[in-house]
Design an enzyme around this catalytic site. Structure first.
Site, PDB file in Angstrom:
ATOM      1  N   HIS A 212      -6.627 -25.090 -35.937  1.00 58.87           N
ATOM      2  CA  HIS A 212      -6.827 -25.395 -34.687  1.00 58.87           C
ATOM      3  C   HIS A 212      -5.660 -25.423 -33.680  1.00 58.87           C
ATOM      4  O   HIS A 212      -4.679 -26.045 -34.039  1.00 58.87           O
ATOM      5  CB  HIS A 212      -7.939 -26.591 -34.339  1.00 58.87           C
TER       6      HIS A 212
ATOM      7  N   ASN B 165      -5.927 -27.451 -39.842  1.00 61.76           N
ATOM      8  CA  ASN B 165      -7.271 -26.346 -40.313  1.00 61.76           C
ATOM      9  C   ASN B 165      -7.195 -25.103 -39.220  1.00 61.76           C
ATOM     10  O   ASN B 165      -8.010 -24.506 -39.232  1.00 61.76           O
ATOM     11  CB  ASN B 165      -8.671 -27.129 -40.096  1.00 61.76           C
TER      12      ASN B 165
ATOM     13  N   ASP C 203      -5.934 -32.206 -24.595  1.00 64.70           N
ATOM     14  CA  ASP C 203      -7.079 -32.551 -24.765  1.00 64.70           C
ATOM     15  C   ASP C 203      -7.204 -34.252 -24.979  1.00 64.70           C
ATOM     16  O   ASP C 203      -6.338 -34.724 -24.391  1.00 64.70           O
ATOM     17  CB  ASP C 203      -7.492 -32.339 -26.541  1.00 64.70           C
TER      18      ASP C 203
ATOM     19  N   GLU D  96     -12.111 -26.365 -32.992  1.00 62.09           N
ATOM     20  CA  GLU D  96     -12.061 -26.417 -34.481  1.00 62.09           C
ATOM     21  C   GLU D  96     -12.734 -25.309 -34.904  1.00 62.09           C
ATOM     22  O   GLU D  96     -13.253 -24.131 -34.162  1.00 62.09           O
ATOM     23  CB  GLU D  96     -13.144 -27.542 -34.680  1.00 62.09           C
TER      24      GLU D  96
END
Length: 268
Positions: free
Chosen positions: A138, A136, A67, A143
């Site tokens: 990911h 979270n 990313d 997400e």
């Protein structure tokens, strides 16, 4: 999916680096999927050491990072381009043509995602994908509620992700770009082999949810259960909430692949 527990963060980084080094030595022309983050810094430091002291040769490798932030130039000190150059690329024998990250400055971010997936396919696909785990759940920047079959694309970062990544932005989550480009979960799952490396107490609850909870788009890492060659490496802090420790410990003793990792770990 197989799970191997390391005694501490240092051993975790050493084992992760050893597995990456073994991949490169076994297949010098490997296509490697790379990740960023604090956990990976120690991994890359050990790979650099292996390059300088053990002649680990990157010259035939190709790399693709997961990313990049949208709106940050590659030369921006907060970009993942800069991170990778500082921690790995400039210290080993990789040319610029061999390394790839999404272009966060692309005029058409959706087209950039399509281009990035095509580049991976043109390279023959990823042999070994290294992953970290977001707080979270990911992987990459996929997400919560992202499709588990998603492709590389622009995404909006969750507030907790911006908070988690605020360190490079003077501690201010509002300064973290709200958008990024990421490999999709579906793209990641096409890798021939995956290593998920997780450390620290801050990841304990989410690791438990990913390993022991249902597969759900709320936690993209849970999709790794669908991969037939995924290895999860965790230190004792990250594993502290697991309720399946007895089964994991038993497998580490009797599974030949995991037993070999134990032997490898003792060398570091």
């Amino acid at each position: 999916m197989k799970v191997f527990l390391c005694p501490n963060r240092e051993k975790l980084a050493a084992l992760t680096a050893a597995l990456l080094a073994a991949q490169i030595r076994t297949k010098p022309e490997s296509v490697l999927g790379l990740a960023t983050g604090r956990t990976m810094e120690a991994v890359y430091a050990r790979l650099v050491l292996a390059h300088t002291t053990q002649q680990l040769d990157f010259s035939r490798c190709t790399t693709f990072n997961l990313d990049e932030y949208a709106g940050l130039a590659p030369t921006d000190p907060r970009s993942y381009h800069t991170y990778m150059h500082q921690h790995l690329f400039q210290h080993v024998n990789l040319t610029a043509e061999q390394t790839h990250l999404p272009n966060g400055m692309a005029e058409d971010l959706s087209a950039e995602g399509v281009r990035y997936d095509a580049l991976i396919q043109q390279a023959g696909g990823i042999d070994l994908q290294l992953l970290g785990l977001g707080e979270n759940g990911h992987i990459g920047f996929n997400e919560p509620l992202a499709s588990l079959s998603s492709r590389s694309r622009p995404v909006v970062l969750a507030p907790e992700t911006r908070q988690q990544n605020a360190g490079l932005f003077d501690g201010n989550p509002d300064s973290v770009p709200p958008r990024a480009l990421t490999m999709g979960t579906g793209t990641i799952l096409e890798s021939r082999r995956i290593i998920l490396t997780v450390s620290g107490t801050s990841k304990a609850r989410i690791l438990q949810a990913v390993l022991e909870g249902p597969v759900t788009a709320q936690k993209s890492a849970s999709a790794l259960h669908f991969h037939n060659n995924c290895l999860v490496l965790a230190d004792q802090e990250a594993a502290s909430c697991l309720t399946t420790r007895n089964a994991i410990d038993h497998a580490m003793q009797h599974d030949p692949e995991l037993s070999a990792l134990q032997t490898l770990l003792t060398a570091y």
